[in-house]
Structure formats: structure tokens, C-alpha cells
Design an enzyme around this catalytic site. Structure first.
Site, mmCIF file in Angstrom:
data_model
loop_
_atom_site.group_PDB
_atom_site.id
_atom_site.type_symbol
_atom_site.label_atom_id
_atom_site.label_comp_id
_atom_site.label_asym_id
_atom_site.label_seq_id
_atom_site.Cartn_x
_atom_site.Cartn_y
_atom_site.Cartn_z
ATOM 1 C CE LYS A 1 -4.012 1.721 2.662
ATOM 2 N NZ LYS A 1 -4.961 1.354 3.721
ATOM 3 C CB SER B 1 -8.366 0.056 5.406
ATOM 4 O OG SER B 1 -9.077 1.248 5.273
ATOM 5 C CB SER C 1 -8.178 3.271 2.729
ATOM 6 O OG SER C 1 -7.379 2.627 3.708
HETATM 7 N N1 GLN Z 1 -13.147 3.614 6.441
HETATM 8 C C1 GLN Z 1 -12.447 4.063 7.575
HETATM 9 C C2 GLN Z 1 -12.081 5.504 7.442
HETATM 10 O O1 GLN Z 1 -12.338 6.067 6.434
HETATM 11 C C3 GLN Z 1 -11.262 3.232 7.838
HETATM 12 C C4 GLN Z 1 -10.196 3.301 6.882
HETATM 13 C C5 GLN Z 1 -9.075 2.433 7.311
HETATM 14 O O2 GLN Z 1 -9.280 1.363 7.898
HETATM 15 N N2 GLN Z 1 -7.860 2.901 7.078
HETATM 16 O O3 GLN Z 1 -11.539 6.089 8.344
#
Ligand code: GLN
Length: 474
Positions: free
Chosen positions: A79, A178, A154
Site C-alpha cells: 500500500k 481497510s 482504503s
Molecule cells: N473507512 C475508515 C475511514 O475512512 C477506515 C479506513 C481504514 O481502515 N484505514 O476512516
């Protein structure tokens, strides 16, 4: 050379490399071919590193001199928020567009020592804030199952990349889901390990009390192997936990708890049907199923969206136009800060910095931040009570299959509720995994679904055991 990338596993590749059926270079070239063919449309990778073939040669050397590990020569994607020395790490933000990492994250060091081939960096929601990769400054990633749909987020790029056979495995980060939510949308396995089991050193921070680096793969056993290589205590991360804790576990067939009250509202009927089928399959395989209650877990999302922005506002203060990345010119220093941050950060990031600054500000932090932390304690208590009766907690991973690009972009609450089943594990620090559990058909396309297991602290072993069992049942 033609290698069937679809059915590869880490163990199969290791055997083939050991028996010289093909070389690491052959294998990497096969992946590069797929990337060339598919990445333009899918946009899973933001960059394929120019040293992959050099890395492949190093891995070949390890096979020759007898130092190869199970990860040697394994193509892995990372990532874009994980630092790899000498390579760009942008967190999919304009503010870090040209930022080159000056050191290796601990996970990268471990992968390098193991001889893995790090193929490239994958697209993500900016600074890991989002559930669809639509918040990336470099365009959305498309779901390989239906390119009109999002891959989740994400870590959408990492999951789409594994699903399209652009790498055998990938690393993501997980703050509220994510690794797991995009894994579910892309039909792959996504693991969020126990908080602290994997070093966060060299991970661009979002919510430091929740972030953890996770593994993504096509099956449980690949994910387990990656996790075993990256976990462990690290003197550079004071929250990291010693691997010693993972030793000597007693194990019997786990009892599975279902928090029925928590699963009813706002969930797509097709998910509910798939979930009931999953329960039946597990019952027929001899697992004991028990109803449990987690009364406070429904507050995980609202509490998360107080705690995380608070941590974001602190973590992202370092991007000031002076120390890292984008720097806008201005006469006064203060204007350098505001101009660089205003131009470099996207809308969602700015929203969360504002919100986080507000909930931490004098006169408000008791009402918001401290309250949310109290709720977090109640959630942890809920889990601890439940784990006195059961060994695992089962829910769907998501409330629906992958949604269409643009479908939720103007509805923040809908976006935030994507994390309803995944965020509680981060709030409590427990390990959790999403495993493919079938498909639904929509617009003539097969869309993957996932189920979600949460285990007690440091009990990834239970997730791996049931995961391997469950894979045989689907
Ligand atoms: N969807 C969550 C956010 O937008 C978590 C994203 C993540 O796990 N990095 O904060």
C-alpha cells in the site's frame, strides 16, 4: 513461459522455485505482463518499481546459496502508505506526490530479508481515509469483478491487485476495516492482526491507536505466511508486542458467537441470506453456534469518527510544507503552512483535520473526545464478556456487495457506515479476518461477498484454523 497465476499459492510457488520449474525472474515477468495488460483500466498500482528484476535476481541468489525462505521470490504489492527506502510513498495524496522514503518500514525490512519481491505501490484513499479509493488524489481503483464498481477501501488498490493477479499477496493497513472491507468486495482474504502485533514503524500514521498493517491474499494460508513474516516486537514501535505471546496455545474446536441484534439494521437481504448459509455450513462442519449480545458495539462507528479525526489532526500536523513533500511559496511562514496544506490535502482529509481539531479543542474535548474514549471502553468490555462464552464472533464483513463508483460519494453517513462490522475490532484491538463466502449476481456480473471473524487478543491462530476449514466449505 506460461504460469497459471490464478491458482498459485505461496507454498506452490516455493516448491516450483526450489525445483527450478521456473525462475523468480520468469514468475515476476508473468506478473508484469498481467499488470501491463490490466492496470491501465483497474488502476490498482500507482507505480511498478523499476528495480523489480534486480530484486528477482537477489531472490534467485538466495535459492542458489541455500538461504531462501518461504517468502523468497514471492511477488508482493504494498500500500502506498508504507515506506520503502528510495521509493516514493505518497499515501495517495498530492502533499506527498514526490516524497521519497528515506528509510524502510520494519515490515519492508523483514520482507527484504526474507527475499520477497516488492512489485510496486498500490492506490488507496488519501491517508487511508475512506472505503472506496474514491478519495485517492490519483483516481479511483476499479473493482476487477465489475469495473463500474469500487474495490472498497482504503486498501482498495492492494485488494484489486491481488484479485486481478497483479501480485500473489499484498500489504494493506487497517484502521477500521481497510484490509477487510476491500477484501470482501474483491473476493480475497484480508487480515487485520492484533493491534501491536506488527510494527507500525514506517507506516504513514492515520489513527495511531487503531492502525495496524495487515495481509491480503487469495487464501488464508498465504495470509498466515505473510503475517508470520511481518509480525514481532520492534524497538522502533513502543506499542509492538513480542511474538513470544504467540507461543504455546491450547486449541479445541471454537464456539462461534453471533450478535444477532447487531446484524439486522441496514443490511442488504442478499448479505443476510449468505450469512445464514454460512452459519448452516459451519454447523454442518460441527461448529457450535451461540447467540451473543454486544450492546455497545453499534456505537463503534460514531465513536470511531471522533477518536480517529482527533488522532488524524495530530498525526497530519507534520505535513506543513516545510518538513515533507509539497511546499507552496509565500512571503510569511504561516502562509506557507496554510497554502501547502490547503493545496496538498484533499477534501476528506481537510474535513477530518477540522473535525479532529474541534473535538480536541478546549471546552469540547470532554464532551466529544473523552466521551468517545469512554464508549470505546464499553465496546472492549462487550467483547471481553462475549469471549468468556465463545472463541470467535461472526458477522458479515459488509452491509452489501461492492457499490457503484459515485453511488455514495455525496452521502457521508452511508460511507462511514461501511465500517459498521469491521471498526469494532480496531476499537478493541482484536484480530479479525474477512474470508470470501460466495457471490451475488448484479447487472450480469458476479460480485463477491465476505464473512468476518473476530478473535480474542493475539488469537490469530483461531482465525487461521477456522478460515482453512471454511474455505473448504464454500
Ligand atoms: N473507512 C475508515 C475511514 O475512512 C477506515 C479506513 C481504514 O481502515 N484505514 O476512516
Amino acid at each position: 513461459m506460461n504460469i497459471d497465476l490464478k491458482n498459485l499459492t505461496i507454498e506452490k510457488v516455493h516448491e516450483s522455485l526450489k525445483n527450478s520449474e521456473y525462475t523468480v525472474t520468469d514468475l515476476v515477468n508473468e506478473y508484469l505482463k498481467v499488470i501491463k495488460e490490466k492496470n491501465k483500466e483497474i488502476n490498482a498500482y500507482l507505480e511498478v518499481y523499476d528495480d523489480v528484476l534486480i530484486q528477482a535476481k537477489k531472490a534467485e541468489e538466495m535459492f542458489k546459496n541455500g538461504t531462501a525462505t518461504l517468502m523468497t521470490g514471492i511477488p508482493i504489492a504494498i500500500k502506498d502508505n508504507i515506506l520503502f527506502e528510495g521509493h516514493i510513498a505518497s499515501a495517495s495524496s498530492k502533499i506527498l506526490e514526490n516524497y521519497t522514503a528515506t528509510y524502510d518500514a520494519t515490515v519492508i525490512k523483514k520482507l527484504k530479508n526474507a527475499g520477497a519481491v516488492i512489485i510496486g505501490r498500490t492506490n488507496m484513499d488519501e491517508f487511508a481515509m475512506g472505503v472506496s479509493t474514491e478519495n485517492s488524489a490519483y483516481g479511483v481503483t476499479k473493482n476487477p469483478y465489475d469495473t463500474k464498481r469500487v474495490p472498497g477501501g482504503s486498501s482498495g488498490g492492494s485488494c484489486a491487485c491481488v484479485a486481478m493477479n497483479g501480485a500473489l499477496v499484498a500489504l494493506g493497513s487497517d484502521t477500521a476495516g481497510s484490509c477487510r472491507q476491500p477484501a470482501s468486495f474483491c473476493g480475497v482474504v484480508g487480515l487485520k492482526p492484533t493491534y501491536g502485533s506488527v510494527s507500525r514503524y514506517g507506516l504513514i500514521a492515520m489513527g495511531s491507536s487503531l492502525d495496524v498493517i495487515g495481509a491480503i491474499g487469495k487464501n488464508i494460508s498465504d495470509v498466515q505466511i505473510v503475517f508470520d513474516f511481518i509480525k514481532g516486537q520492534d524497538k522502533m514501535d513502543s506499542t509492538s508486542i513480542s511474538s513470544e505471546f504467540y507461543k504455546k496455545k491450547i486449541f479445541t474446536k471454537p464456539v462461534i458467537g453471533i450478535p444477532r441484534d447487531f446484524i439486522k439494521e441496514g443490511v442488504d437481504d442478499r448479505i443476510l441470506v449468505n450469512f445464514e448459509e454460512t452459519i448452516e455450513k459451519l454447523k454442518s462442519a460441527g461448529y457450535l453456534i451461540k447467540d451473543i449480545e454486544l450492546p455497545y458495539v453499534k456505537y463503534a462507528v460514531p465513536a470511531y469518527y471522533i477518536i480517529t479525526p482527533a488522532e488524524i489532526s495530530a498525526n497530519l500536523a507534520r505535513f506543513d510544507g516545510i518538513r515533507y513533500g509539497l511546499s507552496e511559496k509565500a512571503d510569511k511562514l504561516f502562509d506557507v503552512y496554510t497554502k501547502s496544506r490547503g493545496k496538498g490535502f484533499g477534501k476528506e482529509v481537510r474535513r477530518r483535520i477540522l473535525l479532529g481539531t474541534y473535538v480536541l479543542s478546549h471546552g469540547y474535548h470532554d464532551a466529544y473526545y473523552n466521551k468517545a474514549n469512554a464508549v470505546r471502553k464499553l465496546i472492549i468490555n462487550d467483547y471481553n464478556k462475549a469471549f468468556e462464552q465463545v472463541d470467535l464472533i461472526l458477522t458479515p464483513t459488509t452491509t452489501g456487495p461492492a457499490f457503484k463508483i459515485g453511488e455514495k460519494i455525496n452521502d457521508l453517513v452511508k460511507m462511514y457506515l461501511e465500517d459498521i462490522f469491521t471498526s469494532p475490532a480496531n476499537m478493541a484491538g482484536f484480530p479479525a479476518v474477512s474470508i470470501p463466502s460466495g457471490f451475488v449476481e448484479e447487472d450480469g456480473k458476479k460480485l463477491p461477498l465476505g464473512i468476518h471473524f473476530t478473535a480474542p487478543f493475539l488469537r490469530e491462530d483461531i482465525l487461521f484454523t477456522i478460515g482453512k476449514d471454511f474455505e473448504k466449505l464454500v
